[in-house]
Design an enzyme around this catalytic site. Structure first.
Site, mmCIF file in Angstrom:
data_model
loop_
_atom_site.group_PDB
_atom_site.id
_atom_site.type_symbol
_atom_site.label_atom_id
_atom_site.label_comp_id
_atom_site.label_asym_id
_atom_site.label_seq_id
_atom_site.Cartn_x
_atom_site.Cartn_y
_atom_site.Cartn_z
ATOM 1 N N HIS A 97 12.419 0.819 -5.416
ATOM 2 C CA HIS A 97 11.150 1.468 -6.325
ATOM 3 C C HIS A 97 11.296 1.719 -7.823
ATOM 4 C CE1 HIS A 97 9.278 3.256 -2.963
ATOM 5 N NE2 HIS A 97 10.772 3.867 -2.547
ATOM 6 N N ASP A 394 9.795 2.143 12.021
ATOM 7 C CA ASP A 394 10.028 3.747 12.409
ATOM 8 C C ASP A 394 8.795 4.275 13.264
ATOM 9 O OD1 ASP A 394 9.538 3.273 9.857
ATOM 10 O OD2 ASP A 394 10.948 4.362 8.926
#
Length: 506
Positions: A97, A394
């Protein structure tokens, strides 16, 4: 969550009779029909369904468990069956990020990780198969690639840190997992050295980390990784829903669940103060840091053994390093959110509709394999499909666990796996009675479900009420089929997928 490796769905069909004619009792090894000794059915092993205690779980310990270090010791309790279905989650990747302030750009997760993106057996963690795996992936042009998968890199090798890319830790996790399951199944010759293309089904999303994780697993698992036999199939949706993805009600439940998450988060004053402290250190507006979801970047550092990011004083920031205490506050809120999610139940409704297409495909494959194994049927040319690998995320595995009723299971760690096994009772040995109390009938079909190697069959919704203390601690397949075809929709007051998806709200 940060994706250190790809989440993987394993769907495998194992074409061997595993159920003995002698009684099976808890903590007693079963006798397979070829004379081999399998894992004890019904025995308590690693706890992926946590035991409830009065004290709250430690958020740091939970985080390290999520990392699933490839150096820890683990056994695989998967075993022979006439059908094997494995769903696994991707392994370790880079969550990168950019946190931009007026005068600087801080790539939190990319610090130190650029070097880690290229594979090398000289760097830890490593694996005995790593060098040969790297070389073998260079011949991937011989494989068959559906859709755009042929243009996806088969190895992580980046000159710069990129978002969501697999790391060496992730590759090693799945080489190890493949070997683990290969050892569990090899004595029953699940996939022989001369396996045919028809016997193996491989599917993945279009992300490089899921494809690479799947290939690493297969390289560790297959007795002979022959590119010419391999076809990689593309799943466009992370839900692996194929042509049945359209479901308006599922989307509504997800939106309601996201609003619940937001309300819980903004009501947490300790979490908000924590974000404000972190933002001051980095010299960023609090709202910008919060929107960047820093837990992914921090987990990336934790799982790769790196210190949390530090910045110099100046540019409007206080300077210093992000701390483990700050990380723990965010992890604690995530654990609180899991508890509230189960209490409210919106996510479970979403999960049932999200995972029906995948579960229905699983049920259909089980029925097809069972029919093909009936006595007197002519074997299919090239063999039946016996092993299916689905490499996912996930956001695939978490709703699958919820849909199965395994809501107490821990959040899917890196390289987590869910396995469905189909079992068939063999005919009685000469001289044995055909029917005995407490024993399976000739040709009777059963299902077993494992999560990270632990048998969780009797925690599932469809088998929770079944007598698991019987001499045969397996769940009848008919329970699973009834659950998928009708019973699972009762939570949304419907009797079918179409009825549930297009039912008007209110």
């Amino acid at each position: 969550m940060v994706s250190a490796a790809a989440a993987h769905l394993f769907f495998s069909l194992v074409s061997v009779n595993l159920i003995p004619t002698t009684p099976i009792v808890e903590e007693r090894p079963f006798q397979a029909i070829d004379g081999g000794v399998g894992a004890p059915l019904g025995k308590s092993r690693k706890r992926v369904i946590p035991v409830h205690h009065a004290h709250e779980p430690n958020p740091i310990s939970e985080a390290y468990g999520y990392c699933n270090s490839p150096n820890h010791t683990e056994q695989a309790w998967e075993d022979d069956a006439i059908f094997e279905n494995i769903l696994f989650r991707q392994t370790a990747d880079i969550s990168c990020h950019e946190y931009k302030s007026k005068n600087n750009v801080m790539k939190v997760s990319c610090l130190f990780l650029t070097f880690w993106s290229a594979l090398s057996s000289l760097r830890r963690p490593s694996h005995p198969l790593l060098n040969s795996f790297i070389g073998h992936m260079g011949h991937g042009g011989r494989g068959h690639w559906e859709s755009t998968l042929g243009s996806v890199p088969r190895l992580p090798n980046h000159s710069a840190c990129e978002m969501g890319e697999l790391t060496q830790t992730g590759v090693v996790q799945h080489l190890r997992n493949g070997q683990l399951l290969q050892q569990a199944y090899k004595r029953h010759n699940l996939l022989p050295s001369d396996w045919s293309p028809r016997q193996l089904w491989v599917e993945t999303t279009g992300k490089s980390r899921t494809l690479q994780s799947g290939l690493a697993f297969l390289y560790g698992f297959l007795p002979d990784f022959d590119w010419s036999k391999l076809t990689a199939r593309h799943q466009w949706s992370t839900l692996f829903c194929g042509s049945a993805c359209d479901c308006p009600a599922r989307n509504r439940y997800l939106e309601e669940e996201q609003r619940r998450q937001y309300r819980l988060r903004v009501a947490d004053t300790k979490l908000e103060r924590n974000y404000a402290d972190m933002a001051r250190t980095l010299g960023l507006p609090t709202r910008q840091l919060r929107a960047a979801n820093p837990i992914d970047s921090l987990l990336c550092h934790l799982c790769h053994g790196l210190s949390f990011p530090c910045v110099p004083m100046g540019d409007g920031g206080a300077g210093g390093c992000l701390t483990m205490a700050q990380f723990a506050v965010i992890r604690r809120q995530q654990l609180d959110d899991e508890v509230d999610r189960r209490r409210v139940g919106l996510y479970h409704k979403y999960a049932v509709l999200a995972m029906y297409p995948y579960l229905n495909r699983t049920a259909a494959k089980m029925e097809r394999v069972a029919k093909g194994s009936e006595a007197g049927r002519q074997p299919r040319a090239g063999g039946e499909e016996v092993f299916t690998v689905s490499s996912a995320h996930d956001v695939t595995m978490a709703p699958l666990l919820s849909a199965l009723g395994l809501e107490e299971a821990r959040f899917p760690r890196f390289a987590a796996r869910v396995v469905f096994e189909l079992w068939k009772s063999p005919p009685p040995a000469p001289g044995q009675l055909k029917k005995r109390a407490g024993k399976a009938k000739d040709g009777e079909l059963f299902i077993r479900v494992l999560y990270n190697g632990e048998d969780v069959t009797f925690h599932t919704t469809f088998c929770r009420s079944h007598d698991h203390h019987a001499s045969l601690p397996l769940c009848p397949l008919k329970n699973f089929l009834s659950f998928v075809r009708r019973d699972m929709f009762s939570v949304v007051n419907a009797t079918s997928y179409q009825g549930a998806c297009y039912r008007r709200p209110g």
